[in-house]
Design a protein around this motif. Structure first.
Motif: not given
Length: 344
Positions: A1, A3, A48, A50, A52, A80, A99-100, A103, A105, A108, A125
């Protein structure tokens, strides 16, 4: 990961429209970015995000990560980056989305390995108030934006070019192999269909063989193309629908000393494909701009996170690269873009 969090604030997002116009017009390079983030502040700074990608082992997606990291630097996002090892590992990609969500965020950026298998995770999400921008492969559930090449249109142009090339060689009959990665993936299906349409428009007597699917395994792709070269004596060309397929096809063409008689067109670009373009085992590359995917994906995710509506559908376009234009600065930059590793 990985960040990346910087204090540079978000500049006016509308400044990116000039970048979008440049890309669609085919003038963008891998190093093109938006503003420098030199404003006096912005609501999206520090959001934040993410990112992927489809696979951490692919130079194509590593270039997308480089674009994502540059957007973090330019606009002050906390980015991240993650990715499964292989494009066939859908379950791991679903877990990364989960996982996102855990956390919490703000947004995404996702390049889904399936048009349907990520739907549940995407819906969870968005239910958690996480904005989701989809890149490259469309999904069948709602999102907050999509960035991706019109694969059918780009492949249709490749099919027309292949037809013209074969006509110059006085080859208007015979077989054309489609070598592809994974069955049922929206991007691959669109490329297959577009190529067939482009080929048939000018060369209706050519016969399409396949597609053969290699599950993104270069060795399997090589074996499949070798088998077709042996079994189909009237094979006149190969269309490879992604980079693994293109690298495998190039190896098979060289193994069979068929460079001078079997042209190969391949989607995407990595170091091995560029080497194939240089030595003639690949004749044409359909080159996208994954750097832009990552850069614009992060910017649009940040826009969505603060309630600013990004363009819902954005097609950066594609370029057909061959020996006649591969050394032009604007094409050369796309063939040798920067890369970054997920989680580093």
């Amino acid at each position: 990961m990985k960040r990346t969090k910087l204090s540079i604030p978000l500049a006016a997002v509308l400044a990116l429209l000039t970048l979008v116009v440049g890309v669609v017009a085919g003038r963008a390079t891998s190093g093109a970015t938006g503003g420098s983030g030199g404003g006096t502040g912005g609501a999206a700074a520090g959001k934040r995000v993410d990112v992927i990608i489809k696979a951490s082992d692919s130079a194509f997606w590593q270039t997308m990560l480089a674009g994502s990291n540059k957007a973090a630097q330019d606009y002050g996002f906390a980015v991240s980056t993650f990715g499964p090892t292989s494009e066939t590992d859908v379950a791991q990609q679903v877990q990364l989305v989960e996982n996102s969500i855990s956390r919490g965020v703000d947004a995404l950026v996702l390049t889904p390995n399936s048009s349907t298998a990520l739907n549940g995770a995407i819906e969870r999400a968005r239910a958690a108030k996480i904005k989701v921008v989809i890149v490259d492969t469309k999904v069948t559930t709602e999102s907050d934006g999509f960035i991706g090449t019109d694969n059918e249109k780009a492949a249709e142009l490749a099919g027309k070019q292949m037809c013209d090339q074969l006509k110059k060689q006085n080859k208007d009959t015979g077989g054309v192999l489609i070598e592809a990665s994974v069955a049922g993936v929206e991007t691959i299906t669109s490329r297959e269909n577009g190529f067939k349409q482009g080929l048939a428009a000018g060369c209706p007597s050519l016969r399409v063989i396949g597609p053969r699917y290699n599950n993104n395994d270069v060795n399997l792709a090589t074996s499949q193309v070798n088998d077709v070269l042996t079994a189909e004596r009237d094979l006149v060309a190969v269309f490879a629908a992604n980079n693994a397929s293109g690298v495998g096809a190039a190896r098979a063409i060289k193994d069979n000393n068929a460079i001078d008689r079997i042209p190969v067109t391949s989607f995407d670009t990595d170091a091995q494909e560029v080497a194939g373009l240089m030595d003639g085992s690949l004749d044409t590359l359909v080159v996208q701009n994954p750097y832009f995917f990552g850069y614009q994906g992060v910017v649009e995710a940040g826009m969505a996170a603060v309630g600013t509506a990004p363009p819902f559908n954005l097609d950066p376009g594609a370029v057909l690269a061959d020996k006649s234009n591969m050394d032009k600065p604007e094409v050369k930059a796309l063939l040798s873009p920067p890369t970054a590793q997920a989680g580093k």
